[in-house]
Enzyme design. Structure first.
Site, PDB file in Angstrom:
ATOM      1  N   SER A  33      40.637  41.593  36.827  1.00  0.00           N
ATOM      2  CA  SER A  33      39.325  41.412  36.196  1.00  0.00           C
ATOM      3  C   SER A  33      38.279  41.220  37.287  1.00  0.00           C
ATOM      4  O   SER A  33      38.604  41.205  38.476  1.00  0.00           O
ATOM      5  CB  SER A  33      39.350  40.193  35.279  1.00  0.00           C
ATOM      6  OG  SER A  33      39.337  39.022  36.076  1.00  0.00           O
ATOM      7  N   LYS A  34      37.054  41.037  36.839  1.00  0.00           N
ATOM      8  CA  LYS A  34      35.921  40.859  37.748  1.00  0.00           C
ATOM      9  C   LYS A  34      36.163  39.803  38.828  1.00  0.00           C
ATOM     10  O   LYS A  34      35.659  39.917  39.932  1.00  0.00           O
ATOM     11  CB  LYS A  34      34.702  40.414  36.929  1.00  0.00           C
ATOM     12  CG  LYS A  34      33.689  41.502  36.714  1.00  0.00           C
ATOM     13  CD  LYS A  34      32.452  40.898  36.112  1.00  0.00           C
ATOM     14  CE  LYS A  34      31.552  41.974  35.570  1.00  0.00           C
ATOM     15  NZ  LYS A  34      30.586  41.481  34.607  1.00  0.00           N
ATOM     16  N   ARG A  35      36.907  38.789  38.442  1.00  0.00           N
ATOM     17  CA  ARG A  35      37.189  37.693  39.387  1.00  0.00           C
ATOM     18  C   ARG A  35      37.838  38.211  40.665  1.00  0.00           C
ATOM     19  O   ARG A  35      37.756  37.586  41.704  1.00  0.00           O
ATOM     20  CB  ARG A  35      38.198  36.706  38.772  1.00  0.00           C
ATOM     21  CG  ARG A  35      37.692  35.860  37.692  1.00  0.00           C
ATOM     22  CD  ARG A  35      38.706  34.802  37.324  1.00  0.00           C
ATOM     23  NE  ARG A  35      39.973  35.343  36.826  1.00  0.00           N
ATOM     24  CZ  ARG A  35      41.130  35.198  37.430  1.00  0.00           C
ATOM     25  NH1 ARG A  35      41.209  34.533  38.568  1.00  0.00           N
ATOM     26  NH2 ARG A  35      42.223  35.699  36.903  1.00  0.00           N
ATOM     27  N   GLY A  79      37.114  40.900  42.258  1.00  0.00           N
ATOM     28  CA  GLY A  79      36.233  41.774  43.049  1.00  0.00           C
ATOM     29  C   GLY A  79      35.829  42.969  42.213  1.00  0.00           C
ATOM     30  O   GLY A  79      35.800  42.884  40.987  1.00  0.00           O
TER      31      GLY A  79
END
Ligand code: GLU
Length: 467
Positions: free
Chosen positions: A238-240, A242
């Site tokens: 996920s976005k976490r 990168g």
């Protein structure tokens, strides 16, 4: 049999790399078998779907070069057809109105949880003939109660699910809008999709969808559920972790073929081969070679691949992609050397096109300041004299080219009894603003005589102003 695959994203965010991998595998499978690849936008969730996301999907597909043979089709344009099928299921007795209220269902759920049972609809309205005109009912599919559904999954092998595990799912909400499992089934049937290739987060939907297809007398497609992509910490990517949006990779300086090559290897392999041309991917791709277990996204490896593609790709192709980044920096490529020559000069040292663009600005634009460390080391007392001598020699050149300027630097170093670095380094800082650039002869020939002389003059004045 002619093969049809589809990529069916919901436009509720950017195009995620996981989605791009699903699209790639569906595309490869269709291309390999001379089949058809369809793009279908599943936009029936009106609250979460946005035009911006649709654009991001289309832009991502185009940037990756995953061309579709039909579509984009929008599910919101198929509402009449879904209604027709829901009606058909009602008429043939494969669907029914359910009047159970939210409270009733909630209570049922609480009881089942308390009894440690799996929460599921109890089928209360299934056989009731009663119509309650005062309440807006949902419509449920009458799932078979006996027997099993066998998914012949091309990645995971046979998966057998007992029908008694599946409850009667809602196919139309109280406001009449169809639900996901119904719309997918109708479109897969109408579009004659032969192979449903999608993430394994959909595996629980598959037996339900197969039952609806059976009730409609439709051909059951083959399924291939792709394992998930995880971040380095083992959590779902996920976005976490990168960048996860396809267009973010473009912005970060990746070439589309490097990302495709990375994605194809994420959960699929062909011997030890790491680098694949698109043609090779098409030739070698087999769903049976897709890993059963999840794979981990490795940014370092993607970066390595990107560098390989930058170094070994056709420089004209790399230059076309570089031009976008050069444009992002507000540079007009007409103000300096041909981008293809910049690519040839910079590709060994640039892992991304962002790096390449940033390291090439001085070819096109004067810089405002020098790198401090480089100044300390290379603009020392006497370097103005070296630069001044160089200026005179270089000014006299009538056929500006790398070889010629190289000779001038070598000769001057010898005349002044200095080593090459003592001449080339101050020159490099003078023309680039820092001590890092491609070989000095390449740099000078790309920069051109006029800009070179101009920057040497500026550097001489600067050095004199320091002392
Ligand atoms: N629209 C679904 C999603 O984005 C995919 C449906 C499918 O592939 O069947 O997850």
């Amino acid at each position: 049999m002619s093969i049809t695959t589809r990529f069916a994203p919901s436009p509720t965010g950017y195009l995620h790399v996981g989605g791009a991998r699903t699209a790639l595998f569906s595309w490869l499978y269709a291309r390999k078998h001379g089949g058809k690849f369809i793009l279908r936008i599943e936009d029936t969730d009106l609250e979460r779907s946005t035009q911006e996301s649709v654009n991001a999907i289309l832009e991502g597909m185009t940037w990756l070069g995953l061309d579709y043979d039909a579509g984009p089709f929008y599910q919101t344009h198929h509402f009449d057809r879904y209604k027709e099928i829901i009606q058909q299921l009602l008429v043939q007795g494969d669907a029914y109105y359910c009047y159970c209220s939210k409270d009733e269902l909630e209570q049922l759920r609480t009881e089942q949880m308390a009894n440690k049972e799996k929460p599921r609809y109890n089928g209360k309205c299934r056989d009731s003939e009663e119509l309650k005109p005062e309440t807006e009912p949902v419509i449920r599919f009458k799932n078979p109660v006996d027997g099993v559904v066998t998914i012949t999954d091309l990645v995971k092998g046979d998966i057998v699910v007992a029908n008694k595990e599946l409850d009667d799912l809602i196919i139309a909400r109280a406001d009449g809008t169809p639900t996901y499992n119904l719309t997918v089934v109708v479109d897969d049937m109408d579009m004659k999709v032969t192979h449903v290739i999608r993430g394994d987060d959909h595996i629980n939907n598959t037996p339900r969808q197969m039952n609806i297809l059976k009730a409609l007398g439709a051909e059951i497609p083959k399924y291939a559920h792709l394992p998930m992509i995880l971040g380095a910490d083992g959590a779902r990517l996920s976005k976490r972790h990168g960048a996860v949006s396809v267009m973010q990779f473009r912005d970060d300086g990746y070439l589309p073929e490097a990302l495709l090559n990375y994605l194809v290897r994420l959960g699929w392999s062909h011997g030890d081969q790491e680098i694949f041309t698109i043609d090779e991917m098409v030739e070698y791709f087999e769903l049976g070679d897709v890993n059963v277990s999840a794979s981990t996204f490795n940014m370092e490896k993607l970066l390595w691949l990107n560098h390989q593609y930058i170094m070994n790709g056709d420089p004209a192709h790399v230059a076309r992609h570089l031009s976008w980044h050069i444009g992002q920096l507000g540079i007009d490529p007409a103000d300096g050397p041909e981008l293809i020559d910049v690519v040839k000069a910079q590709r060994e040292r640039s892992k991304t096109l962002v790096e390449m663009a940033a390291a090439s600005v001085y070819f096109y634009k004067d810089f405002d300041s020098y790198d401090e460390k480089a100044v300390k080391k290379n603009f020392t007392a006497g370097s103005d004299h070296v630069l001044s001598r160089l200026h005179d020699e270089l000014a006299a050149v009538t056929d500006w080219n790398g070889e010629r300027v190289h000779q001038i630097i070598v000769d001057l170093a010898e005349t002044l009894g200095l080593n090459m670095g003592k001449v080339a380094q101050p020159l490099r800082v003078a023309i680039c603003g820092s001590a890092v650039s491609p070989a000095i002869d390449v740099t000078l020939s790309l920069l051109g005589q006029e800009k070179t002389l101009d920057r040497i003059e500026k550097a001489i004045n600067y050095i004199r102003s320091l002392n």
